[in-house]
Every structure is written in structure tokens, then in C-alpha cells.
Motif scaffolding. Structure first.
Motif, PDB file in Angstrom:
ATOM      1  N   PHE A  87       0.834  -1.193   0.000  1.00  0.00           N
ATOM      2  CA  PHE A  87       0.000   0.000   0.000  1.00  0.00           C
ATOM      3  C   PHE A  87       0.878   1.256   0.000  1.00  0.00           C
ATOM      4  N   ASP A  96      -0.830   8.674  -5.138  1.00  0.00           N
ATOM      5  CA  ASP A  96      -2.193   8.587  -4.598  1.00  0.00           C
ATOM      6  C   ASP A  96      -3.268   8.878  -5.647  1.00  0.00           C
ATOM      7  N   ASP A  99      -7.716   4.662  -7.686  1.00  0.00           N
ATOM      8  CA  ASP A  99      -9.018   4.697  -7.029  1.00  0.00           C
ATOM      9  C   ASP A  99      -9.048   3.832  -5.772  1.00  0.00           C
ATOM     10  N   SER A 100      -8.430   2.648  -5.837  1.00  0.00           N
ATOM     11  CA  SER A 100      -8.470   1.727  -4.687  1.00  0.00           C
ATOM     12  C   SER A 100      -7.096   1.097  -4.465  1.00  0.00           C
ATOM     13  N   PRO A 101      -6.132   1.876  -4.037  1.00  0.00           N
ATOM     14  CA  PRO A 101      -4.783   1.326  -3.831  1.00  0.00           C
ATOM     15  C   PRO A 101      -4.735   0.264  -2.737  1.00  0.00           C
ATOM     16  N   PHE A 102      -5.595   0.390  -1.730  1.00  0.00           N
ATOM     17  CA  PHE A 102      -5.565  -0.596  -0.650  1.00  0.00           C
ATOM     18  C   PHE A 102      -5.999  -1.971  -1.154  1.00  0.00           C
ATOM     19  N   LEU A 103      -7.043  -2.006  -1.996  1.00  0.00           N
ATOM     20  CA  LEU A 103      -7.503  -3.288  -2.518  1.00  0.00           C
ATOM     21  C   LEU A 103      -6.441  -3.932  -3.404  1.00  0.00           C
TER      22      LEU A 103
END
Length: 207
Positions: A87, A96, A99-103
Motif C-alpha cells: 500500500f 495517490d 481509485d483503490s490502492p488498498f484493494l
């Protein structure tokens, strides 16, 4: 010109790589948490996967809490560490903008963790037969010592007493026997004979 340009580009890339490596070194040198995350992400899943299958001398509760739950907790810790690392890398690299870097980080960490767990399981399965054999031989030898009246001490001068109460000092181990000195009896020895698997098969007494 194309080849010359490629050569210049390669030099530039190499220079960038060296500079990037120096920056990472400086960062990690000052950042113990990052090093801990790297180690956890790399080691915990492997150790957890290996621990699930390599064989242990544990009772029911030990198997449940240490072998199963302990190994799963190690794998989970590795997954969390890998997710945090990926992450952080994604946020830095993409500025950054994802849209969904954590996923994405979680998906990548899951793949890496699964691979490390798989490697650990393979290593554990390879080690399992030898470990189980060693555990079985150890238990056999414990029964042999108990049945033959051996008592172990915590001392250095006297390490054991045999069934006759003779004080013994363990000297050395050979593939076919263990050698003891009879304490207080000059030049006298005692031997425990071993089979090819290391099982204790006989006690010679004092000779």
C-alpha cells in the motif's frame, strides 16, 4: 543513433537505480519499522506454512493453539505486513492517484503471502518424515532410560545415575553408543548401545 541512445538510456537508468538504492538504504537505516515489516512479510508466512505440516511433539491443546492457531496467526501477520508495504509503495509510485490502492495492495500481498506459505508447506512436508522419526526415537529412548532405572541430574560432574545407583558422567556420543565415565571408579566406563536409527537398545553396566 538508436544504439547510442539506448546506451545513454541504460546509463541513465543504472544511475537512477543506484541513487534509488542509496535512498532506500538511508530510509531503511533510519526506519526500524520498515525493516520489521519487511522481515514479517517475508518470514512469517513461510514459518507459518512450514509449522502447519512439519510435525511436532505436542498434545491436543498444543496442536490446536500452537500448531494450528499459532501458524495461522503468523500467516495473518505476514499478510498484514505485506499489505501495508505494498500500500505504501503504491501510494508513493502513483502519487495517490489510484481509485483503490488498498484493494490492489491487499490482492498483491495475498498472492505473495500465498506463495511464501506454499513454499513453507513444501519445506515442512520434506522435513516431516525425519522430524517425526526423531520424535519417535526420542520417546523410545525416554522409555528405555525410565525402564532401566536411569536418573538424570542437572550437574556437570555427575550427569546420571544408573539403576544400581552408580554415578555417571556423560562423556561423548558415537553413532553406535553413548559413553559414560563411572564417577569414583578410576578408568571404568559404561555404555548405552544404539541401533542405526539412534534407539537405545542396551546398557553395558560398568566395565
Amino acid at each position: 543513433m538508436a544504439l547510442v541512445a539506448a546506451g545513454i538510456g541504460g546509463t541513465a537508468v543504472a544511475g537512477f537505480g543506484l541513487a534509488f538504492g542509496r535512498d532506500i538504504y538511508k530510509t531503511t537505516k533510519k526506519n526500524v519499522e520498515l525493516i520489521a515489516l519487511l522481515l514479517a512479510a517475508a518470514i512469517c508466512p513461510f514459518v507459518g506454512g512450514r509449522g502447519l505440516v512439519r510435525g511436532h511433539d505436542r498434545g491436543f491443546l498444543g496442536t490446536i493453539f500452537l500448531t494450528v492457531l499459532g501458524s495461522l496467526l503468523l500467516i495473518a501477520a505476514g499478510l498484514c505486513a505485506a499489505t501495508l508495504l505494498m500500500f505504501g509503495v503504491l501510494v508513493l509510485v502513483t502519487d495517490d492517484k489510484l481509485d483503490s490502492p488498498f484493494l490492489l495492495a491487499l490482492l498483491g500481498a495475498f498472492v505473495v503471502t500465498a506463495l511464501l506459505v506454499g513454499i513453507g508447506i513444501v519445506v515442512g512436508l520434506v522435513q516431516r518424515p525425519k522430524r517425526l522419526k526423531t520424535i519417535a526415537v526420542g520417546k523410545f529412548n525416554e522409555r528405555f532410560l525410565e525402564e532401566n532405572g536411569f536418573r538424570e541430574t542437572d550437574g556437570d560432574d555427575i550427569t546420571h545415575y544408573d539403576d544400581c545407583g552408580q554415578a555417571l558422567r556423560f562423556l561423548e556420543a558415537h553413532p553406535d553408543r553413548l559413553v559414560f565415565m563411572a564417577v569414583g571408579r578410576r578408568g571404568k566406563r559404561a555404555f548405552i548401545d544404539l541401533d542405526q536409527d539412534g534407539r537405545m537398545v542396551g546398557y553395558s553396566g560398568i566395565k
